[in-house]
Design an enzyme around this catalytic site. Structure first.
Site, mmCIF file in Angstrom:
data_model
loop_
_atom_site.group_PDB
_atom_site.id
_atom_site.type_symbol
_atom_site.label_atom_id
_atom_site.label_comp_id
_atom_site.label_asym_id
_atom_site.label_seq_id
_atom_site.Cartn_x
_atom_site.Cartn_y
_atom_site.Cartn_z
ATOM 1 N N SER A 19 0.834 -1.205 0.000
ATOM 2 C CA SER A 19 0.000 0.000 0.000
ATOM 3 C C SER A 19 0.868 1.255 0.000
ATOM 4 C CB SER A 19 -0.883 0.051 1.254
ATOM 5 O OG SER A 19 -1.815 -0.993 1.246
ATOM 6 N N TYR A 156 -10.074 4.167 -16.120
ATOM 7 C CA TYR A 156 -10.046 4.807 -14.793
ATOM 8 C C TYR A 156 -11.424 5.404 -14.475
ATOM 9 C CZ TYR A 156 -7.674 6.742 -10.707
ATOM 10 O OH TYR A 156 -7.280 7.041 -9.425
ATOM 11 N N LYS A 163 -11.551 11.541 -8.317
ATOM 12 C CA LYS A 163 -10.263 12.182 -7.994
ATOM 13 C C LYS A 163 -10.312 13.685 -8.312
ATOM 14 C CE LYS A 163 -7.779 8.638 -6.516
ATOM 15 N NZ LYS A 163 -7.602 8.425 -5.065
ATOM 16 N N ALA A 196 -5.438 -1.900 -4.843
ATOM 17 C CA ALA A 196 -6.422 -1.037 -5.511
ATOM 18 C C ALA A 196 -6.158 -1.010 -7.019
ATOM 19 C CB ALA A 196 -6.349 0.384 -4.947
#
Ligand code: NAP
Length: 256
Positions: A19, A156, A163, A196
């Site tokens: 991570s 994405y 984002k 992720a």
């Protein structure tokens, strides 16, 4: 004296040792910070607890950021155990798998809400509770974003929209919290192999594409994000707020 000696940081978003939040934690720990961690569910606790305990952390708490009561409990505990907080790291994002492979135009209302709630609103939920603990301490908040907010990155999709909202939130939070001496910034990281990232269709080709075209002709390492977080959350970044700092081997500056 170490850069973060005497500083206390709450880290949201460690899933495992790959991570980005973990790379940031290692950088902070090496510079003397005391760390608290949250995890999103029982399965993750098994991975997060040993990592956190391995660097001496005594505060390890559950927190699904979509649940206000869990968020409240975390900050109540931090207040009780630490009295205040110097640093908040937000490294959390989620979208349904189908929304990261189907055309963006097919995003469902529920999928849109979920991505925005977990990936963008959660920063606001955490910042509003962290702020009272950060007053008089030159607090610093840092979140993680990606350039899919600025340009179209195939697959994405809804995460790029989330984002964009996250980056706008950074600016509005920086404005609101600045008078209290609290800084809010984002790091826009280049692609990194994490849990992720595994949810994004054809992620491997993103890595190749960046390594071929970025000015530095390579991908980045998570430890490089850690070093930038250190700059933003230490005295080195004392006049930096509301920024989105790219750590992407320069990929974002390219036009062709
Ligand atoms: P990661 O290790 O999978 O971390 C993502 C974290 O978000 C996990 O700990 C995950 O927990 C947590 N999370 C998801 N839903 C949550 C919820 N409802 N409540 C609390 N936590 C939740 O992946 P990462 O790549 O390091 O991601 C960290 C941040 O960096 C994300 O914001 C990501 O968008 C950003 N970023 C990543 C890259 C990249 O290429 N990897 C590039 C730029 C920016 P669960 O595993 O339990 O869901």
């Amino acid at each position: 004296m170490k850069l973060l000696e005497g500083k206390r940081a709450a880290i949201f978003g460690v899933a495992n040792d790959r991570s980005i939040a973990w790379a940031i934690s290692e950088a902070f720990h090496a510079e003397g910070a005391e760390l608290a961690f949250t995890y999103a569910g029982e399965i993750l606790e098994k991975r997060v607890r040993p990592l956190a305990e391995g660097i001496g952390s005594k505060i390890i708490l559950p927190c699904d950021v979509t649940k206000d009561e869990e968020v409240e409990k975390v900050f109540a505990t931090l207040k009780q155990k630490w009295g205040g907080l110097d640093i908040l790291v937000h490294a959390i994002a989620f979208a349904n798998k189908e929304d990261l492979s189907n055309p963006y135009a097919q995003t469902s209302r529920a999928g849109f809400h979920l991505a925005m709630d977990v990936s963008a609103y959660s920063l606001v939920a955490l910042a509003q509770r962290a702020a009272p603990l950060m007053e008089e301490r030159n607090g610093s908040i840092v979140t993680l974003t990606y350039m899919g907010s600025e340009k179209v990155i195939p697959n994405y999709n809804v995460m790029g929209v989330a984002k964009a909202a996250l980056e706008a939130s950074v600016r509005y939070l920086a404005h609101d919290l600045g008078p209290k001496g609290i800084r809010v910034n984002a790091i826009s990281a280049g692609p990194l192999r994490t849990l992720a990232a595994a949810g994004i269709s054809d992620f491997k080709s993103m890595l190749h594409h960046v390594a071929e075209r970025a000015p530095l002709k390579r991908n980045i390492g998570a430890e490089e994000v850690g070093k930038t977080a250190l700059y933003l959350c230490s005295d080195w970044g004392s006049a930096v707020t509301g920024e989105v700092v790219h750590v992407d081997a320069g990929y974002n500056i390219m036009g062709m």
